[in-house]
Scaffold this motif. Structure first.
Motif, short mmCIF file in Angstrom:
data_model
loop_
_atom_site.label_atom_id
_atom_site.label_comp_id
_atom_site.label_asym_id
_atom_site.label_seq_id
_atom_site.Cartn_x
_atom_site.Cartn_y
_atom_site.Cartn_z
N THR A 11 56.36 41.14 31.42
CA THR A 11 55.63 40.14 30.49
C THR A 11 55.70 38.76 30.87
OG1 THR A 11 56.41 41.61 28.76
CG2 THR A 11 55.88 39.66 27.91
N GLN A 12 56.63 38.34 31.28
CA GLN A 12 56.78 36.94 31.77
C GLN A 12 55.92 36.53 32.91
OE1 GLN A 12 60.28 35.72 33.64
NE2 GLN A 12 59.96 33.75 33.90
N VAL A 13 55.55 37.46 33.64
CA VAL A 13 54.73 37.54 34.97
C VAL A 13 53.21 37.34 34.51
CG1 VAL A 13 53.69 38.41 36.96
CG2 VAL A 13 56.11 38.05 36.92
N ALA A 14 52.79 38.49 33.52
CA ALA A 14 51.62 38.57 32.93
C ALA A 14 51.11 37.08 32.40
CB ALA A 14 51.54 39.82 32.11
N GLY A 55 38.81 38.70 37.96
CA GLY A 55 38.50 37.64 38.80
C GLY A 55 39.68 37.49 39.88
N GLY A 56 40.83 38.17 39.61
CA GLY A 56 41.93 37.99 40.68
C GLY A 56 41.87 38.95 41.70
N THR A 57 42.64 38.72 42.75
CA THR A 57 42.34 39.36 44.18
C THR A 57 43.67 39.76 44.50
OG1 THR A 57 40.48 38.10 44.81
CG2 THR A 57 41.45 39.32 46.37
N LEU A 58 43.71 41.08 44.75
CA LEU A 58 44.81 41.65 45.70
C LEU A 58 44.74 41.95 47.01
CD1 LEU A 58 45.51 44.61 43.08
CD2 LEU A 58 46.72 42.55 43.46
N ALA A 59 45.61 41.15 47.77
CA ALA A 59 45.66 41.33 49.16
C ALA A 59 46.76 42.15 49.58
CB ALA A 59 45.95 39.77 49.84
N ALA A 60 46.29 43.38 49.46
CA ALA A 60 47.19 44.68 49.71
C ALA A 60 46.26 45.81 49.98
CB ALA A 60 47.86 44.91 48.52
N ILE A 61 46.80 46.90 50.86
CA ILE A 61 46.16 48.13 51.13
C ILE A 61 45.90 48.93 49.74
CG2 ILE A 61 46.56 50.07 52.38
CD1 ILE A 61 46.14 47.85 54.05
N ASP A 62 44.84 49.37 49.79
CA ASP A 62 44.48 50.32 48.62
C ASP A 62 45.56 51.40 48.33
OD1 ASP A 62 42.36 51.23 46.50
OD2 ASP A 62 43.05 53.00 47.93
N GLY A 63 46.35 51.52 47.10
CA GLY A 63 47.16 52.31 46.88
C GLY A 63 46.82 53.98 47.00
N ARG A 64 45.89 54.45 46.57
CA ARG A 64 45.28 55.67 46.91
C ARG A 64 45.10 55.82 48.39
NH1 ARG A 64 40.51 55.25 42.58
NH2 ARG A 64 40.47 53.05 43.61
N LEU A 65 44.45 54.97 49.10
CA LEU A 65 44.30 55.33 50.69
C LEU A 65 45.70 55.32 51.25
CD1 LEU A 65 42.72 55.58 53.00
CD2 LEU A 65 42.55 52.99 53.15
N ARG A 66 46.51 54.35 50.92
CA ARG A 66 47.88 54.58 51.51
C ARG A 66 48.61 55.69 51.21
NH1 ARG A 66 52.98 54.82 48.18
NH2 ARG A 66 54.59 54.48 49.83
N ALA A 67 48.53 56.34 49.91
CA ALA A 67 49.02 57.96 49.63
C ALA A 67 48.57 58.76 50.59
CB ALA A 67 48.84 58.27 48.29
N VAL A 68 46.94 58.88 51.02
CA VAL A 68 46.50 59.64 51.74
C VAL A 68 46.88 59.45 53.13
CG1 VAL A 68 44.34 60.46 52.94
CG2 VAL A 68 44.51 59.98 50.32
N VAL A 73 48.37 48.37 46.75
CA VAL A 73 47.69 48.08 45.22
C VAL A 73 48.32 49.06 44.13
CG1 VAL A 73 45.51 48.03 43.72
CG2 VAL A 73 45.89 47.18 46.29
N THR A 74 48.87 48.59 43.15
CA THR A 74 49.30 49.55 41.93
C THR A 74 48.33 48.92 40.64
OG1 THR A 74 51.07 48.00 41.35
CG2 THR A 74 51.61 49.58 42.76
N GLY A 75 48.53 50.04 39.63
CA GLY A 75 47.91 49.67 38.46
C GLY A 75 48.47 48.15 37.73
N ARG A 76 49.83 47.95 37.63
CA ARG A 76 50.49 46.90 37.41
C ARG A 76 50.01 45.49 37.88
NH1 ARG A 76 55.50 48.19 36.88
NH2 ARG A 76 55.87 47.85 34.65
N LEU A 77 49.75 45.78 39.22
CA LEU A 77 49.41 44.66 40.28
C LEU A 77 47.81 44.31 39.66
CD1 LEU A 77 50.80 45.40 43.68
CD2 LEU A 77 51.60 43.51 42.13
N ARG A 78 46.89 45.16 39.43
CA ARG A 78 45.90 44.99 39.06
C ARG A 78 45.73 44.28 37.72
NH1 ARG A 78 44.73 50.59 40.66
NH2 ARG A 78 43.39 50.53 42.50
N ARG A 79 46.49 44.56 36.85
CA ARG A 79 46.66 44.06 35.60
C ARG A 79 47.17 42.49 35.65
NH1 ARG A 79 50.92 44.30 32.33
NH2 ARG A 79 51.75 46.16 33.13
N TRP A 80 48.20 42.34 36.59
CA TRP A 80 48.54 41.15 36.77
C TRP A 80 47.70 40.15 37.43
CZ3 TRP A 80 54.13 41.39 39.62
CH2 TRP A 80 55.01 41.95 38.59
N ALA A 81 46.74 40.66 38.16
CA ALA A 81 45.72 39.83 38.64
C ALA A 81 44.54 39.29 38.03
CB ALA A 81 45.10 40.47 40.08
N GLY A 82 44.33 40.22 36.83
CA GLY A 82 43.32 40.02 35.91
C GLY A 82 41.98 39.72 36.29
#
Length: 497
Positions: A96-99, A127-140, A116-125
């Motif tokens: 809550t604080q971070v958001a 126009g925000g950008t995630l400098a991270a590996i795609d979470g679904r690709l990482r799982a594969v 990338v996770t769903g929470r990080l997408r929500r935090w970025a909001g």
């Protein structure tokens, strides 16, 4: 800083900083990792890249003065507790604080994280950008049961693949698996987890039953004795659509050291000062390049990834896992690049993920040949040893001055100097940088992470003497730290991870 560090190359540092400044384009850089001091090797060490100092660091453990980002949100500052449950729940605890903080920034943030996770997408909001590996690709890619198929697809020689079978349904009886794999002791792996989770060593039926509680499919492999190892790799695409693969010097990784509070299959730390056999490291580098090219061709994956391998007593290399993201080794392994006068791979990783081109990097083939020479010679190199609360009751850390460089003396730790970079400590002189220590008021529960002991060495005073054994110096550091732990009353009951 250590005398082993080469003179600063201002041109390379300026080029790396300029490339990052271009891709950030005035947006605030935010880090979201367990340690709020993450990326300190970039901004608090030799040839610092100012653009990598986060405007905000979000994590579980706070940073300290010499490693501090501009602002910090640490779950531990709110809870006053450190333990296994806290290190798994910190993102939820600060959510809550971070958001609210991120939503109030003047520009949408760039959030640097492992994947990338769903929470990080929500935090970025918006126009925000995630400098991270795609979470679904990482799982594969990190699916342990699919790893042997990945090696085959990348044309990694069969001699570097561990004998294994893939099991889609229920695990067969132990004797049948032993027959299929051709080994008495087995390793069962499943999923795409990290930190040794998703791996069970099987010596008997009870172990196999425990492995069967993991959801399949499974990789059932022969147990191979030897040193575990980690190698950091960064893949960089060019304008023509080709990929250049840069391979760092491989480590010697100690596994499952009960004396250090580290369970079976889990890493106690890594040492890059030990030499490798020349033929073995040459084969490892060639295979890493093959894997990097395959991941680009098959998945369009660029940026950091790590390879875990085993180095046997007779000099063979066998791969056992891949991690396509930042890793626990990323912070300290960056010193290897700095010892060669280059900005850390992490700077290239961030630049690539944000659509830029790290044009300060040298020719990949020449870099990799130099890696082979450096690994064959051995030290000077960095290392880190994980610090854990090994006792059975809650404690506090007392009588120290927080993170910094110390020297064990007469069973205690003696302050030497402030610092935030592994090169601040010369292990050959008995020094270690104790990073990410808890503050004195923090209650540390059984199994808590107390930080890491880091240093540079040419060989003496490495923390490990064998693949599953601490050195005398490693034991001395752990025992000296334990002497500063005092009982702390608490009403909470905690089960260590």
């Amino acid at each position: 800083m250590s005398a082993w560090m080469p003179p600063a190359d201002a041109g390379l540092t300026e080029a790396a900083g300029a490339a990052l400044a271009r891709v950030l384009d005035g947006r605030p850089l935010v880090s979201a990792e367990r340690f709020c001091s993450s990326m300190r090797t970039l901004y608090a060490g030799p040839r610092p890249i100012s653009w990598t100092r986060p405007a905000l660091a979000i994590g579980c453990y706070p940073a300290w003065e010499q490693a501090a980002p501009i602002a910090v949100v640490a779950a531990e500052d709110r809870s006053g507790r450190r333990g296994p449950a806290e290190r798994h729940a910190w993102m939820r605890d600060v959510d809550t604080q971070v958001a609210g903080l991120l939503a109030g920034l003047p520009k949408p943030p760039v959030i640097a994280a492992w994947y990338v996770t769903g929470r990080l997408r929500r935090w970025a909001g918006p126009g925000g950008t995630l400098a991270a590996i795609d979470g679904r690709l990482r799982a594969v890619i990190e699916d342990k049961a699919a790893f042997d198929a990945l090696l085959k697809a990348a044309n990694v020689p069969a001699s570097m693949r561990i004998p294994c079978v893939r099991v889609e349904g229920r695990l067969p009886a132990l004797a049948e698996l032993q027959r299929q794999v051709g080994a008495r002791r087995l390793v069962v792996q499943a999923g795409a987890d990290s930190g040794g989770r998703g791996t069970v060593f099987v010596d008997g039926d009870a172990d196999l039953q425990r492995a069967a509680t993991m959801p399949g499919p499974y990789k059932v492999a022969a147990f191979i004795a030897g040193w575990s190892s980690n190698t950091t790799v960064v893949s960089v695409p060019d304008a023509a659509g080709n990929i250049a693969v840069y391979v760092d010097r491989p480590s010697h990784k100690a596994i499952g050291i009960a004396e250090a509070g580290i369970g079976p299959g889990k890493s106690a730390g890594n040492d890059w000062s030990r030499p490798w056999p020349e033929a073995a490291v040459a084969e490892l580098v060639d295979a890493a390049v093959r894997i990097g090219r395959h991941l680009w061709a098959e998945h369009h994956l660029a940026g950091l990834f790590g390879l875990d391998a085993l180095l046997t007593a007779d000099g063979r290399v066998l791969f056992n896992e891949i991690n396509c993201r930042n890793q626990g080794t990323t912070e300290v392994s960056a010193v290897n690049q700095q010892l060669r006068g280059l900005p850390p791979f992490l700077a290239a990783h961030l630049t690539v993920l944000l659509g830029g081109r790290p044009d300060w990097l040298p020719d990949a083939d020449g870099f990799n040949q130099a890696t082979i020479r450096a690994a064959t010679r051995g030290g000077p190199g960095p290392y880190y040893l994980k610090l854990r609360h090994r006792g059975t009751g809650p404690v506090r850390l007392a009588g120290l001055r927080g993170p910094g460089v110390y020297r064990p003396d007469n069973g205690r730790l003696v302050w030497v100097r402030a610092g935030a970079h592994p090169a601040c400590a010369n292990a050959d002189l008995g020094e270690v940088l104790l990073a990410n220590l808890p503050a004195e008021h923090v209650v540390c529960l059984p199994g808590a992470e107390l930080g890491t002991a880091e240093a540079l060495t040419t060989g003496p005073n490495t923390p490990f003497t064998a693949a599953h054994r601490l050195s005398v110096f490693g034991s001395t550091v752990l025992d000296a730290l334990a002497a500063h732990l005092i009982p702390a009353p608490t009403h909470s009951e905690v089960t260590p991870a």
